[in-house]
Structure formats: C-alpha cells, structure tokens
Design a protein around this motif. Structure first.
Motif, PDB file in Angstrom:
ATOM      1  N   GLN A  94     -13.779   8.419  -2.702  1.00 13.56           N
ATOM      2  CA  GLN A  94     -13.347   7.336  -3.575  1.00 13.56           C
ATOM      3  C   GLN A  94     -13.151   7.845  -5.004  1.00 13.56           C
ATOM      4  O   GLN A  94     -13.883   8.714  -5.469  1.00 13.56           O
ATOM      5  N   LEU A  95     -12.160   7.297  -5.676  1.00 12.17           N
ATOM      6  CA  LEU A  95     -11.875   7.680  -7.057  1.00 12.17           C
ATOM      7  C   LEU A  95     -12.885   7.039  -8.000  1.00 12.17           C
ATOM      8  O   LEU A  95     -13.343   5.927  -7.758  1.00 12.17           O
ATOM      9  N   SER A  96     -13.191   7.725  -9.073  1.00 15.60           N
ATOM     10  CA  SER A  96     -14.099   7.159 -10.072  1.00 15.60           C
ATOM     11  C   SER A  96     -13.346   6.132 -10.908  1.00 15.60           C
ATOM     12  O   SER A  96     -12.106   6.081 -10.906  1.00 15.60           O
ATOM     13  N   GLU A  97     -14.094   5.353 -11.669  1.00 21.96           N
ATOM     14  CA  GLU A  97     -13.501   4.332 -12.538  1.00 21.96           C
ATOM     15  C   GLU A  97     -12.534   4.965 -13.544  1.00 21.96           C
ATOM     16  O   GLU A  97     -11.439   4.455 -13.763  1.00 21.96           O
ATOM     17  N   SER A  98     -12.923   6.082 -14.124  1.00 19.60           N
ATOM     18  CA  SER A  98     -12.070   6.734 -15.128  1.00 19.60           C
ATOM     19  C   SER A  98     -10.789   7.299 -14.502  1.00 19.60           C
ATOM     20  O   SER A  98      -9.707   7.230 -15.099  1.00 19.60           O
ATOM     21  N   GLU A  99     -10.900   7.856 -13.299  1.00 13.90           N
ATOM     22  CA  GLU A  99      -9.712   8.381 -12.607  1.00 13.90           C
ATOM     23  C   GLU A  99      -8.740   7.243 -12.286  1.00 13.90           C
ATOM     24  O   GLU A  99      -7.530   7.377 -12.461  1.00 13.90           O
ATOM     25  N   LEU A 100      -9.298   6.125 -11.821  1.00 18.07           N
ATOM     26  CA  LEU A 100      -8.464   4.961 -11.510  1.00 18.07           C
ATOM     27  C   LEU A 100      -7.774   4.434 -12.759  1.00 18.07           C
ATOM     28  O   LEU A 100      -6.591   4.104 -12.731  1.00 18.07           O
ATOM     29  N   GLU A 101      -8.538   4.362 -13.825  1.00 16.05           N
ATOM     30  CA  GLU A 101      -7.988   3.853 -15.085  1.00 16.05           C
ATOM     31  C   GLU A 101      -6.821   4.729 -15.542  1.00 16.05           C
ATOM     32  O   GLU A 101      -5.791   4.217 -15.985  1.00 16.05           O
ATOM     33  N   ALA A 102      -6.961   6.035 -15.416  1.00 19.10           N
ATOM     34  CA  ALA A 102      -5.892   6.955 -15.818  1.00 19.10           C
ATOM     35  C   ALA A 102      -4.642   6.746 -14.954  1.00 19.10           C
ATOM     36  O   ALA A 102      -3.516   6.715 -15.471  1.00 19.10           O
ATOM     37  N   ILE A 103      -4.835   6.571 -13.647  1.00 24.93           N
ATOM     38  CA  ILE A 103      -3.696   6.339 -12.742  1.00 24.93           C
ATOM     39  C   ILE A 103      -2.992   5.037 -13.091  1.00 24.93           C
ATOM     40  O   ILE A 103      -1.764   4.965 -13.137  1.00 24.93           O
ATOM     41  N   VAL A 104      -3.779   3.986 -13.359  1.00 26.03           N
ATOM     42  CA  VAL A 104      -3.206   2.681 -13.701  1.00 26.03           C
ATOM     43  C   VAL A 104      -2.414   2.778 -15.003  1.00 26.03           C
ATOM     44  O   VAL A 104      -1.274   2.299 -15.081  1.00 26.03           O
ATOM     45  N   MET A 127      -0.652   1.270  -5.637  1.00 24.99           N
ATOM     46  CA  MET A 127      -1.322   1.260  -4.328  1.00 24.99           C
ATOM     47  C   MET A 127      -1.016   2.478  -3.448  1.00 24.99           C
ATOM     48  O   MET A 127      -1.934   3.040  -2.858  1.00 24.99           O
ATOM     49  N   PRO A 128       0.230   2.933  -3.339  1.00 25.18           N
ATOM     50  CA  PRO A 128       0.466   4.126  -2.518  1.00 25.18           C
ATOM     51  C   PRO A 128      -0.228   5.380  -3.077  1.00 25.18           C
ATOM     52  O   PRO A 128      -0.623   6.259  -2.317  1.00 25.18           O
ATOM     53  N   LYS A 129      -0.390   5.441  -4.393  1.00 23.77           N
ATOM     54  CA  LYS A 129      -1.022   6.608  -5.009  1.00 23.77           C
ATOM     55  C   LYS A 129      -2.510   6.696  -4.690  1.00 23.77           C
ATOM     56  O   LYS A 129      -3.068   7.779  -4.648  1.00 23.77           O
ATOM     57  N   VAL A 130      -3.150   5.543  -4.505  1.00 26.59           N
ATOM     58  CA  VAL A 130      -4.611   5.519  -4.335  1.00 26.59           C
ATOM     59  C   VAL A 130      -5.027   5.032  -2.957  1.00 26.59           C
ATOM     60  O   VAL A 130      -6.180   4.684  -2.741  1.00 26.59           O
ATOM     61  N   LYS A 131      -4.104   5.046  -2.027  1.00 27.24           N
ATOM     62  CA  LYS A 131      -4.366   4.506  -0.695  1.00 27.24           C
ATOM     63  C   LYS A 131      -5.645   5.081  -0.083  1.00 27.24           C
ATOM     64  O   LYS A 131      -5.793   6.276   0.066  1.00 27.24           O
ATOM     65  N   GLY A 132      -6.562   4.181   0.233  1.00 27.11           N
ATOM     66  CA  GLY A 132      -7.810   4.570   0.865  1.00 27.11           C
ATOM     67  C   GLY A 132      -8.849   5.142  -0.085  1.00 27.11           C
ATOM     68  O   GLY A 132      -9.986   5.351   0.301  1.00 27.11           O
ATOM     69  N   MET A 133      -8.466   5.400  -1.319  1.00 25.49           N
ATOM     70  CA  MET A 133      -9.400   6.013  -2.266  1.00 25.49           C
ATOM     71  C   MET A 133      -9.936   5.021  -3.281  1.00 25.49           C
ATOM     72  O   MET A 133     -10.723   5.379  -4.149  1.00 25.49           O
ATOM     73  N   ALA A 134      -9.481   3.759  -3.198  1.00 25.46           N
ATOM     74  CA  ALA A 134      -9.953   2.738  -4.121  1.00 25.46           C
ATOM     75  C   ALA A 134      -9.736   1.359  -3.508  1.00 25.46           C
ATOM     76  O   ALA A 134      -8.848   1.170  -2.675  1.00 25.46           O
ATOM     77  N   ASP A 135     -10.550   0.421  -3.946  1.00 30.15           N
ATOM     78  CA  ASP A 135     -10.471  -0.949  -3.474  1.00 30.15           C
ATOM     79  C   ASP A 135      -9.358  -1.681  -4.225  1.00 30.15           C
ATOM     80  O   ASP A 135      -9.248  -1.565  -5.451  1.00 30.15           O
ATOM     81  N   GLY A 136      -8.559  -2.443  -3.505  1.00 25.54           N
ATOM     82  CA  GLY A 136      -7.431  -3.158  -4.103  1.00 25.54           C
ATOM     83  C   GLY A 136      -7.851  -4.137  -5.194  1.00 25.54           C
ATOM     84  O   GLY A 136      -7.169  -4.282  -6.207  1.00 25.54           O
ATOM     85  N   SER A 137      -8.985  -4.814  -5.004  1.00 25.52           N
ATOM     86  CA  SER A 137      -9.425  -5.786  -6.015  1.00 25.52           C
ATOM     87  C   SER A 137      -9.823  -5.075  -7.303  1.00 25.52           C
ATOM     88  O   SER A 137      -9.611  -5.589  -8.404  1.00 25.52           O
ATOM     89  N   GLN A 138     -10.393  -3.890  -7.174  1.00 28.19           N
ATOM     90  CA  GLN A 138     -10.781  -3.108  -8.348  1.00 28.19           C
ATOM     91  C   GLN A 138      -9.525  -2.684  -9.128  1.00 28.19           C
ATOM     92  O   GLN A 138      -9.489  -2.758 -10.357  1.00 28.19           O
ATOM     93  N   ILE A 139      -8.504  -2.279  -8.409  1.00 23.39           N
ATOM     94  CA  ILE A 139      -7.246  -1.877  -9.036  1.00 23.39           C
ATOM     95  C   ILE A 139      -6.605  -3.080  -9.717  1.00 23.39           C
ATOM     96  O   ILE A 139      -6.130  -2.991 -10.839  1.00 23.39           O
ATOM     97  N   ASN A 140      -6.641  -4.219  -9.035  1.00 20.94           N
ATOM     98  CA  ASN A 140      -6.080  -5.455  -9.574  1.00 20.94           C
ATOM     99  C   ASN A 140      -6.717  -5.796 -10.922  1.00 20.94           C
ATOM    100  O   ASN A 140      -6.021  -6.122 -11.885  1.00 20.94           O
ATOM    101  N   LYS A 141      -8.036  -5.696 -11.013  1.00 24.40           N
ATOM    102  CA  LYS A 141      -8.740  -6.001 -12.263  1.00 24.40           C
ATOM    103  C   LYS A 141      -8.323  -5.041 -13.374  1.00 24.40           C
ATOM    104  O   LYS A 141      -8.118  -5.457 -14.519  1.00 24.40           O
TER     105      LYS A 141
END
Length: 148
Positions: A94-104, A127-141
C-alpha cells in the motif's frame, strides 16, 4: 508466480497446518478468480484483472465490517478482520499518505483541474495509477482536499 499459483501453494500449506480460516478465505478468492476467468472467457487472467478481483473481495469485506460494527456483531467483526488480513497478504504494498498525496497533486496538474467540477476527471486519471495500492475513499478525500 501468478496469483492462482500462489493461492494453490498457500492452500496446500493451510491444509497441512490445519488453518481453517485461511483455507476458507483462499478457497473463496480462488472461486472468485475462476468465476472472473469464466466471465471474461480467458483461461488465465492478467495481473491487472487478478488485482481487480482481489480489490473487489477486499472492498466487500471492508463494507461488511462497517455494517457489522454498527450492528454490534463483534463475533462477525473478528472473523471479517481476520479475512481482511489474509486478503491483504495478496495485495501489492500500500502507498503511504505522502506518496498518494504526491500522485494526486501531479495528476491534478496533468489534467488541469481547478475546481470540484473536475473531480471525475482527476479520479479517473488517478485510479489506474494506484490500482490495488490505495483505497478509493482515501484517494477521494485527498482529491477533494486539493480541489478546494
């Protein structure tokens, strides 16, 4: 090693160690993968398709977990938490919060999103970039937070 090979190997190990919970979860996942294979008409699923099946199984259990918690069904909550832990063994790291934030943030710039109206555009690109590595609701927020 494909997911099915890994599941078969782990199933044998669970049988030998008499781990009934793990065996049950593995059998359910194998059945889901085989059903998806039949549905798509492929003998072997791609890694992406296998990941989709795993994500779906995990999401179903997480949704059920919330329902059981709100209903006060502690017996079922423990069972589902165990199943979720077993399923997460097969998911990618799973991606960390900071990694997700950078992708977003990068994706928002790529699609030139400026307001909440562009949320769908951003989500469909992330979503295709983080498929399976992050929760959709977390990305949405995170997307909502950055589109304010």
């Amino acid at each position: 090693m494909t997911l099915m090979e890994q599941l078969n190997q782990d199933m044998k190990q669970a049988m030998k160690s008499k781990d009934k919970e793990k065996l049950t979860v593995i059998r359910m996942v194998k059945a889901s993968v085989q059903n998806e294979s039949i549905k798509l008409g492929n003998k072997d699923l791609s890694e992406d398709e296998e990941l989709t099946v795993l994500s779906r199984e995990l999401k179903q259990r997480k949704d059920s977990l919330q329902e059981f918690k709100s209903a006060g069904r502690d017996d079922l909550v423990k069972k589902l938490e165990t199943e979720i832990n077993i399923l997460q063994e097969y998911m990618p790291q799973q991606l960390s919060e900071s990694e997700l934030e950078a992708i977003v943030q990068t994706t928002i710039q790529e699609v030139n999103a400026t307001s909440k109206k562009d949320m769908g555009k951003v989500m469909s690109a992330v979503m295709p970039k983080v498929k399976g590595m992050a929760d959709g609701s977390q990305i949405n927020k995170l997307v909502q937070k950055h589109l304010n």
